[in-house]
Motif scaffolding. Sequence first.
Motif, mmCIF file in Angstrom:
data_model
loop_
_atom_site.group_PDB
_atom_site.id
_atom_site.type_symbol
_atom_site.label_atom_id
_atom_site.label_comp_id
_atom_site.label_asym_id
_atom_site.label_seq_id
_atom_site.Cartn_x
_atom_site.Cartn_y
_atom_site.Cartn_z
ATOM 1 N N MET A 1 0.496 -0.958 0.547
ATOM 2 C CA MET A 1 0.470 -0.378 -0.085
ATOM 3 C C MET A 1 0.764 1.370 0.328
ATOM 4 N N VAL A 2 0.862 1.799 -0.833
ATOM 5 C CA VAL A 2 1.256 3.439 -0.435
ATOM 6 C C VAL A 2 0.288 4.844 0.328
ATOM 7 N N GLY A 3 1.239 4.983 0.458
ATOM 8 C CA GLY A 3 0.386 6.200 1.831
ATOM 9 C C GLY A 3 0.476 7.512 0.471
ATOM 10 N N ARG A 4 -0.118 8.278 1.325
ATOM 11 C CA ARG A 4 -0.634 10.078 0.522
ATOM 12 C C ARG A 4 0.497 10.878 0.068
ATOM 13 N N PHE A 5 2.001 9.948 1.260
ATOM 14 C CA PHE A 5 3.256 10.898 0.961
ATOM 15 C C PHE A 5 3.922 10.824 -0.042
ATOM 16 N N GLY A 6 3.815 9.140 -0.399
ATOM 17 C CA GLY A 6 4.281 8.308 -1.477
ATOM 18 C C GLY A 6 5.381 7.051 -0.553
ATOM 19 N N GLU A 7 4.766 7.304 0.997
ATOM 20 C CA GLU A 7 5.654 5.869 1.573
ATOM 21 C C GLU A 7 4.774 4.800 1.200
ATOM 22 N N VAL A 8 5.446 3.271 1.515
ATOM 23 C CA VAL A 8 5.116 2.546 1.332
ATOM 24 C C VAL A 8 4.470 1.921 2.589
ATOM 25 N N TYR A 9 3.862 1.128 2.486
ATOM 26 C CA TYR A 9 3.428 0.378 4.253
ATOM 27 C C TYR A 9 3.510 -0.792 3.085
ATOM 28 N N VAL A 10 4.483 -2.056 4.291
ATOM 29 C CA VAL A 10 3.354 -3.536 4.537
ATOM 30 C C VAL A 10 1.968 -3.846 5.163
ATOM 31 N N MET A 11 1.281 -4.140 4.458
ATOM 32 C CA MET A 11 -0.392 -4.441 5.136
ATOM 33 C C MET A 11 0.043 -6.046 6.203
ATOM 34 N N ASP A 12 0.375 -7.404 5.086
ATOM 35 C CA ASP A 12 0.450 -8.221 5.619
ATOM 36 C C ASP A 12 1.923 -8.640 6.479
ATOM 37 N N TRP A 13 1.697 -8.925 7.786
ATOM 38 C CA TRP A 13 3.330 -9.560 8.045
ATOM 39 C C TRP A 13 2.697 -11.036 8.665
ATOM 40 N N GLY A 14 1.416 -12.176 8.651
ATOM 41 C CA GLY A 14 1.042 -13.182 8.193
ATOM 42 C C GLY A 14 0.794 -13.468 10.108
ATOM 43 N N LEU A 15 1.410 -14.532 10.476
ATOM 44 C CA LEU A 15 1.147 -14.622 11.902
ATOM 45 C C LEU A 15 1.965 -13.569 12.801
ATOM 46 N N ALA A 16 1.909 -13.117 13.909
ATOM 47 C CA ALA A 16 1.909 -12.641 15.111
ATOM 48 C C ALA A 16 2.945 -13.136 15.785
ATOM 49 N N LYS A 17 3.885 -12.015 16.449
ATOM 50 C CA LYS A 17 4.659 -12.741 17.419
ATOM 51 C C LYS A 17 4.585 -11.535 18.896
ATOM 52 N N VAL A 18 3.480 -11.849 19.997
ATOM 53 C CA VAL A 18 3.996 -10.409 20.667
ATOM 54 C C VAL A 18 5.194 -10.749 21.610
ATOM 55 N N HIS A 19 6.088 -9.647 21.479
ATOM 56 C CA HIS A 19 7.249 -10.105 22.659
ATOM 57 C C HIS A 19 6.564 -9.976 24.156
ATOM 58 N N GLY A 20 7.561 -10.742 24.503
ATOM 59 C CA GLY A 20 7.576 -10.902 25.674
ATOM 60 C C GLY A 20 6.833 -11.606 26.572
ATOM 61 N N LYS A 21 6.058 -12.705 25.477
ATOM 62 C CA LYS A 21 4.856 -13.729 26.496
ATOM 63 C C LYS A 21 5.533 -14.857 25.544
ATOM 64 N N PRO A 22 5.030 -15.576 26.343
ATOM 65 C CA PRO A 22 5.195 -17.089 25.434
ATOM 66 C C PRO A 22 4.229 -16.804 24.478
ATOM 67 N N ASP A 23 4.885 -18.089 23.427
ATOM 68 C CA ASP A 23 3.572 -18.579 22.535
ATOM 69 C C ASP A 23 2.257 -19.231 22.414
ATOM 70 N N SER A 24 1.194 -19.597 22.901
ATOM 71 C CA SER A 24 1.048 -20.623 23.218
ATOM 72 C C SER A 24 0.154 -21.863 22.279
ATOM 73 N N ARG A 25 1.155 -21.736 21.202
ATOM 74 C CA ARG A 25 1.141 -22.286 20.201
ATOM 75 C C ARG A 25 1.922 -23.062 19.467
ATOM 76 N N ASP A 26 2.139 -24.232 18.903
ATOM 77 C CA ASP A 26 3.383 -25.348 18.488
ATOM 78 C C ASP A 26 3.637 -24.394 17.004
ATOM 79 N N MET A 27 4.192 -23.633 16.644
ATOM 80 C CA MET A 27 4.456 -22.860 15.436
ATOM 81 C C MET A 27 5.961 -23.209 14.419
ATOM 82 N N ARG A 28 6.028 -24.999 14.875
ATOM 83 C CA ARG A 28 7.146 -25.458 13.704
ATOM 84 C C ARG A 28 6.421 -25.826 12.961
ATOM 85 N N VAL A 29 6.873 -25.867 12.031
ATOM 86 C CA VAL A 29 6.698 -26.212 10.626
ATOM 87 C C VAL A 29 6.421 -27.878 10.823
#
Length: 171
Positions: free
Chosen positions: A1-29
């Motif tokens: 996505m391109v913003g109003r001033f020509g800046e680029v935004y990445v909109m999809d980072w997939g699954l997010a991880k909350v820093h400082g908190k343990p993951d409650s799921r097994d994310m291994r491939v």
Amino acid sequence: MVGRFGEVYVMDWGLAKVHGKPDSRDMRVRPESTVSNVRTDRSKDEEASDSPLLTMDGAKIGTPSYMSPEQAEGRIELIDHRTDVYAIGAMLYRLLTGREPYVNPGAPMNQWAIVAAVAAGPPVAINKLDRTVSPVLVAVCEKAMARERTHRYQDVLALADDLRAYLDKRV
């Protein structure tokens, strides 16, 4: 996505991880997959099987060509902000070469083959695909996609600084 001033935004980072908190799921491939909840502060009790907050553990936890080696190898304890730096480097690789890292155009590869390739070693060198790419941009991309996360840019701002220096012709 391109913003109003020509800046680029990445909109999809997939699954997010909350820093400082343990993951409650097994994310291994892994090839087999099970359904589990993605828990957020806004939807702690969302349990319906058709909920948009459900994801597949161990299934496609991101786009394989943009996964860092630690993601591809299932070393989830190593996933941090440098994993995002790797993904941005992979996007830059795509922009510089016209192809996704680890994918040979015309050769059929499933997502598991790509994950295995990511875990096995680096993608084809940029200068082997296109000798006209600036050596400075090649160096930036290679540093962002370093196999060892300690050799990558330590944050996105450092990566952005080097890209700005290139664009401003300071390097």
